[in-house]
Write a protein that holds these residues in place. Sequence first.
Motif, short mmCIF file in Angstrom:
data_model
loop_
_atom_site.label_atom_id
_atom_site.label_comp_id
_atom_site.label_asym_id
_atom_site.label_seq_id
_atom_site.Cartn_x
_atom_site.Cartn_y
_atom_site.Cartn_z
N ALA A 48 -15.76 -2.98 1.42
CA ALA A 48 -16.98 -2.66 2.16
C ALA A 48 -17.34 -1.17 2.11
O ALA A 48 -18.35 -0.76 2.68
CB ALA A 48 -16.83 -3.11 3.62
N GLY A 49 -16.51 -0.37 1.44
CA GLY A 49 -16.80 1.06 1.33
C GLY A 49 -16.41 1.86 2.54
O GLY A 49 -16.85 3.00 2.71
N ILE A 50 -15.56 1.30 3.40
CA ILE A 50 -15.15 1.98 4.63
C ILE A 50 -13.90 2.82 4.40
O ILE A 50 -13.77 3.92 4.93
CB ILE A 50 -14.93 0.96 5.75
CG1 ILE A 50 -16.27 0.31 6.11
CG2 ILE A 50 -14.30 1.60 6.99
CD1 ILE A 50 -16.17 -0.88 7.01
N LEU A 51 -12.96 2.29 3.62
CA LEU A 51 -11.77 3.04 3.24
C LEU A 51 -11.83 3.40 1.76
O LEU A 51 -12.40 2.66 0.95
CB LEU A 51 -10.50 2.20 3.49
CG LEU A 51 -10.09 1.94 4.93
CD1 LEU A 51 -8.85 1.05 4.96
CD2 LEU A 51 -9.82 3.25 5.67
N THR A 52 -11.22 4.52 1.42
CA THR A 52 -11.15 4.96 0.02
C THR A 52 -9.81 4.54 -0.57
O THR A 52 -8.77 4.76 0.06
CB THR A 52 -11.28 6.49 -0.07
OG1 THR A 52 -12.52 6.88 0.52
CG2 THR A 52 -11.25 6.95 -1.52
N PRO A 53 -9.80 3.94 -1.75
CA PRO A 53 -8.52 3.56 -2.37
C PRO A 53 -7.66 4.78 -2.67
O PRO A 53 -8.17 5.86 -2.96
CB PRO A 53 -8.94 2.86 -3.66
CG PRO A 53 -10.39 2.58 -3.54
CD PRO A 53 -10.95 3.60 -2.60
N THR A 54 -6.35 4.61 -2.61
CA THR A 54 -5.44 5.65 -3.07
C THR A 54 -5.49 5.74 -4.59
O THR A 54 -5.50 6.84 -5.16
CB THR A 54 -4.00 5.35 -2.60
OG1 THR A 54 -3.99 5.26 -1.16
CG2 THR A 54 -3.04 6.44 -3.05
N SER A 55 -5.51 4.57 -5.22
CA SER A 55 -5.68 4.51 -6.68
C SER A 55 -6.19 3.13 -7.04
O SER A 55 -6.26 2.23 -6.20
CB SER A 55 -4.35 4.79 -7.39
OG SER A 55 -3.38 3.81 -7.09
N GLY A 56 -6.56 2.98 -8.29
CA GLY A 56 -7.13 1.72 -8.75
C GLY A 56 -8.64 1.78 -8.82
O GLY A 56 -9.26 2.80 -8.46
N ARG A 57 -9.22 0.69 -9.25
CA ARG A 57 -10.67 0.63 -9.46
C ARG A 57 -11.25 -0.54 -8.69
O ARG A 57 -10.77 -1.67 -8.79
CB ARG A 57 -10.96 0.46 -10.96
CG ARG A 57 -12.42 0.36 -11.35
CD ARG A 57 -12.56 0.37 -12.86
NE ARG A 57 -13.93 0.15 -13.29
CZ ARG A 57 -14.42 -1.07 -13.60
NH1 ARG A 57 -13.62 -2.13 -13.54
NH2 ARG A 57 -15.67 -1.21 -13.99
N VAL A 58 -12.29 -0.26 -7.90
CA VAL A 58 -12.98 -1.31 -7.13
C VAL A 58 -14.48 -1.15 -7.37
O VAL A 58 -15.05 -0.10 -7.08
CB VAL A 58 -12.66 -1.22 -5.62
CG1 VAL A 58 -13.41 -2.32 -4.87
CG2 VAL A 58 -11.17 -1.32 -5.38
N VAL A 59 -15.09 -2.20 -7.90
CA VAL A 59 -16.53 -2.20 -8.19
C VAL A 59 -17.17 -3.36 -7.44
O VAL A 59 -16.72 -4.50 -7.55
CB VAL A 59 -16.80 -2.32 -9.70
CG1 VAL A 59 -18.29 -2.41 -9.97
CG2 VAL A 59 -16.19 -1.14 -10.45
#
Length: 253
Positions: A48-59
């Motif tokens: 939902a764009g609320i938390l930022t990933p530590t690593s990896g790719r989310v689209v």
Amino acid sequence: MIEVENLVKRFGSTVAVNGITFTVGDGEIYGLLGPNGSGKSTTMKILAGILTPTSGRVVVGGVDVSSNPLRVKELTGYVPETPVLYESLTPLEFFNFVGSVRRIPSEKLQERVDALVRAFGIEKYLGEMIGSLSFGTKQKVSLIAAMLHDPDVLILDEAMNGLDPKSARILRELLLQFRAEGKSVVFSTHVLALAEMICDRVGVIYNGEIIAEGTVEQLKEFAHEESLEDVFLKLTESQEEVAGIVRALKEAL
């Protein structure tokens, strides 16, 4: 469309999500199932764009979550595990606020508010302070707010919590309608019968990792079980524990 590739999320030394990968296609309902503390809610917040990933790719909807979380919020409707609402507003005031933030034309906003309020049966609560409402009614307000802008992607974290049977049925039908319109739905639930009924595919997350994924029938075949509930308990190593608890209760009662 949702694409998650090698997603990791750490909170200090705690690894909440550990390298998960999955996709949710257009016109697909994807169930993310797992015990409490398995990483479901963290994953949902990242989608939902609320938390930022530590690593990896989310689209999400063709937009990278890390580089443009605001655009992801525009594309998605998100319902958290516990409703987060402005409790000093009435539901009607809150819906108008959401409409202004979402830049929904007033006529369209009125149409969608009327339709969704009738569907979930909260007409008599529109003028009450949100803080005075029951948990179930707050959940309905949260669901309506998430759907007002007719999002391309719907992200629901335990959205059935607190809903009466009628409202749960209505939500189920709305999810099926979203799918029919070619939209993506990802939701977590502890109501495994619901997941078995409407999910095109299911991912089972355990200790921050997806340990099995596929259609309900594929998972049943893989686990040699007859129901999704038994599949879930077996894959999360809970089956023997549950059986032991039940035996102990029978002896004690």
